[in-house]
Design a protein around this motif. Sequence first.
Motif, PDB file in Angstrom:
ATOM      1  N   ASP A 162      -2.899  12.270 -28.560  1.00  0.00           N
ATOM      2  CA  ASP A 162      -3.725  11.599 -29.568  1.00  0.00           C
ATOM      3  C   ASP A 162      -4.916  12.445 -30.008  1.00  0.00           C
ATOM      4  OD1 ASP A 162      -5.583  11.368 -27.495  1.00  0.00           O
ATOM      5  OD2 ASP A 162      -4.940   9.348 -26.962  1.00  0.00           O
ATOM      6  N   THR A 163      -5.288  13.458 -29.209  1.00  0.00           N
ATOM      7  CA  THR A 163      -6.460  14.251 -29.549  1.00  0.00           C
ATOM      8  C   THR A 163      -6.118  15.735 -29.516  1.00  0.00           C
ATOM      9  OG1 THR A 163      -7.816  12.576 -28.476  1.00  0.00           O
ATOM     10  CG2 THR A 163      -8.892  14.654 -28.993  1.00  0.00           C
ATOM     11  N   ILE A 165      -7.850  19.357 -29.470  1.00  0.00           N
ATOM     12  CA  ILE A 165      -9.146  19.965 -29.226  1.00  0.00           C
ATOM     13  C   ILE A 165      -9.071  21.432 -29.643  1.00  0.00           C
ATOM     14  CG2 ILE A 165     -10.846  20.549 -27.467  1.00  0.00           C
ATOM     15  CD1 ILE A 165      -9.508  18.092 -25.902  1.00  0.00           C
ATOM     16  N   VAL A 202      -1.916  13.372 -34.615  1.00  0.00           N
ATOM     17  CA  VAL A 202      -2.974  13.007 -33.677  1.00  0.00           C
ATOM     18  C   VAL A 202      -4.014  12.146 -34.387  1.00  0.00           C
ATOM     19  CG1 VAL A 202      -2.702  15.033 -32.221  1.00  0.00           C
ATOM     20  CG2 VAL A 202      -4.262  15.119 -34.163  1.00  0.00           C
ATOM     21  N   GLN A 203      -4.774  11.373 -33.595  1.00  0.00           N
ATOM     22  CA  GLN A 203      -5.771  10.501 -34.201  1.00  0.00           C
ATOM     23  C   GLN A 203      -7.020  11.273 -34.603  1.00  0.00           C
ATOM     24  OE1 GLN A 203      -5.928   7.561 -31.143  1.00  0.00           O
ATOM     25  NE2 GLN A 203      -3.833   7.015 -31.660  1.00  0.00           N
ATOM     26  N   ARG A 204      -7.349  12.278 -33.829  1.00  0.00           N
ATOM     27  CA  ARG A 204      -8.545  13.026 -34.201  1.00  0.00           C
ATOM     28  C   ARG A 204      -8.504  14.458 -33.672  1.00  0.00           C
ATOM     29  NH1 ARG A 204     -13.772  11.438 -30.726  1.00  0.00           N
ATOM     30  NH2 ARG A 204     -12.866  11.429 -28.660  1.00  0.00           N
ATOM     31  N   ILE A 206     -11.156  17.508 -32.410  1.00  0.00           N
ATOM     32  CA  ILE A 206     -12.532  17.838 -32.034  1.00  0.00           C
ATOM     33  C   ILE A 206     -12.640  19.349 -31.913  1.00  0.00           C
ATOM     34  CG2 ILE A 206     -14.373  17.509 -30.346  1.00  0.00           C
ATOM     35  CD1 ILE A 206     -12.916  14.958 -29.448  1.00  0.00           C
ATOM     36  N   ARG A 233     -11.881  12.234 -39.239  1.00  0.00           N
ATOM     37  CA  ARG A 233     -10.970  12.471 -38.121  1.00  0.00           C
ATOM     38  C   ARG A 233     -11.137  13.874 -37.539  1.00  0.00           C
ATOM     39  NH1 ARG A 233      -5.060  10.566 -38.967  1.00  0.00           N
ATOM     40  NH2 ARG A 233      -5.150  11.821 -40.836  1.00  0.00           N
ATOM     41  N   THR A 255     -15.170  17.145 -24.084  1.00  0.00           N
ATOM     42  CA  THR A 255     -14.935  16.584 -25.413  1.00  0.00           C
ATOM     43  C   THR A 255     -14.426  15.144 -25.362  1.00  0.00           C
ATOM     44  OG1 THR A 255     -12.793  17.697 -25.375  1.00  0.00           O
ATOM     45  CG2 THR A 255     -14.533  18.742 -26.650  1.00  0.00           C
ATOM     46  N   THR A 256     -13.633  14.802 -24.359  1.00  0.00           N
ATOM     47  CA  THR A 256     -13.025  13.463 -24.350  1.00  0.00           C
ATOM     48  C   THR A 256     -13.418  12.620 -23.140  1.00  0.00           C
ATOM     49  OG1 THR A 256     -11.084  14.198 -23.122  1.00  0.00           O
ATOM     50  CG2 THR A 256     -10.979  14.365 -25.527  1.00  0.00           C
ATOM     51  N   CYS A 271      -4.003  15.179 -24.612  1.00  0.00           N
ATOM     52  CA  CYS A 271      -4.763  16.185 -25.351  1.00  0.00           C
ATOM     53  C   CYS A 271      -3.936  17.460 -25.520  1.00  0.00           C
ATOM     54  CB  CYS A 271      -6.042  16.554 -24.610  1.00  0.00           C
ATOM     55  SG  CYS A 271      -7.215  15.225 -24.512  1.00  0.00           S
TER      56      CYS A 271
END
Lengths: 447, 334
Positions: A162-163, A165, A202-204, A206, A233, A255-256, A271
Amino acid sequence: MHAKTERLLKPACRSRGGARVPHNKNAAESPTRHIPLPETVAVPMRQHIGAPCLPLVKPGDKVTVGQRIGDADAPVCAPIHAGVSGEVVAVEPRPSYSGAMTDTVVIAPDGLQTDCPDLRPVTVNTAEELVQAARDCGLVGLGGAGFPTHIKLTPTQSQPIDTLIINAAECEPYITSDYRAIMEEAPLILQGVYTLLRCLGVQRVIIGVEDNKPKAIEALLRIAADEQDLQNRVQVMKLPSHYPHGAEKILVLATTGRRVPMGKLPASVGCAVMNITGVAVLQHYLNTGMPLTRRRLTVDGPAVADPQNLWVPVGVSIRHVLNQVELIAPPTKILMGGPMMGIAQLSPDMPVLKQNNAILAFDAAHDLSDKQQAPCIRCGRCASACPMSLMPTLIERFAKINDVENLRRVGVGICMECGSCAYNCPAHRPLVQYMRLAKEIERKGRG
Amino acid sequence: MEIPKKLTVSASPHLHCGENTRTLMLDVLLALAPAAVMSVILFGWRCLLLMAISVAACVGFEYGARRVLGRPNSLGDLSAVVTGLLLAFNLPANLPWWMPVIGAFVAIVIVKQFFGGIGQNFVNPALVGRIVLLVSFPDAMAPAEWPLPLPYIAGVDTVTAASPLAALANGTAPSLQEMFTTATAYDPLSMLLGLRPGSLGETCAAALLLGGLYLCIRRTISPVIPLVFMGTTAAVTWACGQNPLFHLLAGGLMLGAIFMATDYTTCPINFKGKILYAFGCGLLTALIRLFGNMPEGVSVAIVLMNILVPHIERITTPKPFGYVKPKKEKGAAQ
């Protein structure tokens, strides 16, 4: 302005330990320049973690820039491409940086730098296409580990990612190649970020940057604000400039707030981590079809008078790279990578690899290797410096007596050899060396 | 410029913070300096003699023992100087000059070098040196009448007095309220400045606190052990109806908590272990002072906790990052 502040995040979680290393980002404001080509270029067939490539060319063949010259069917493997145009003069085993012999394709450049005629822009829409593109591009972890990127991006059934990086922490002293990538190619990077966002679902995303690079944070925010990304996002996170924030597990935590379990990959906590230069390389490949054939290298160190960033085709020798800069004193130790985790090279004739980001030259006055070791006084600085909560001094004792049981109990396998323990050790114990020994003993003891 | 063909190859990291054992010991010596200067001001030039004899004896025994045992010379790390100074800090100012030599022998040769030298001793060398002197020469080490500070000001007729801890034992110590309100020999300012009978380096709390602050700022020691140690002793004595401030400022608590209990080799490495260890030190100190038949309990408390350090460390080892409990049958299958 409102969108901009929302895009800039504070770390989700503080990490423990680490080292307060000097920054020494001397080459930060020096734009990347091209270098003249050497007489020969030696491209090793193993430049990643996994199976080595098999050479696809033979002596006498003509090669062009971006042409695939090595590949293998093994799942964990990344193809290797020529960074120069010219003629293959030899395919022979040569010593690699680890000391083992590796098949190496030696090319004599013709100086024309003709691009491979087969290169075409690539369109990707799905995760599968993206993974294929990452493999075709020959992309590996560009922070130094060299783990093939397509393996990391391959979606798994059990744990969706979902994330994403993006690692732009660049926490090692001296190195500025990721910073220069942001300053010189920010639009390309952001384009790549949105491609990844779209394809991976992915949702976002970073982007983690250490706070000693305010201009890079500013540049990323400025371009991100121009995009039609209303839900924010893609966000930039300002990380404390504290080594080792660029280490994968530490970056995921910062980060998460998620902790990657022992022996697992970041994918197990949803991730994926990618180096920021890797994003630029991948998007450049999608736009032009040109795979990973050259690296932006920071050339610095106490022996270098004019620290610089150079575009270096893969396979060019360290000697040739160092000849492009002015040296203060004869280098006695040459590193590939940063001073905390970089590998001291056997010879100045070793070639530059895909995952290299810096060449650092140390002269005799700054070469630490003659420091006298003293007995451990149990000050505990190694333990409080360890970002993984290990106890290096205890592990050293266990390693010396081959205590497999205790080494397993204390979890030595998660040591990432960041060097924070040895950096802080007042007794100058070679702790990273002992950690490597301990990991080897534990691995063998497991049978 | 010519690049040499042969290069140095060594394991990473290739940078270092620049500190070594010697710089750490120099920091400790610097932190001890205010208390050393105050001891000379308070008790006169004889302190300098005792400190010099103790340090010289420790350095001499360190050199001699390493020589006889066939080990490399280790004087350069300055740890013997620190041990010598700490031993001297634990002695009364009127101690016969040859006694520190015996203490130094026990500390350096028996406790330190017989167990392998720096980093290998399981108890604090200076404290064991002190305890051996205390049980061997109780009259000299724990006199009923201690030399009084500033004898050249106080005059000739009052040169000795009972220690504050003896005042605690016979119930003449002031209460917390009395310390601030009534005229007493034990008002807080006098005790902070060290105007009370006691060992060389233990009386001036202000100098010891200054040194402790310096060590904490330089990150040579963590403040955890001194704070928990002193806090526990104060809390337990207060709970038992005694004056906690008096307990903090009397005897060797400050010296012990800041400089002895924090000895790297004999205290736990982990944060949690440090808390547990310092709590034990504080509790034992309070219990010995309240219920034991010895007037002072700091040194014995620290030495007893030193012995427990391996066990404390075993139960307080932090869980590694992302720790997952190993599965037994999986390990067997592999």
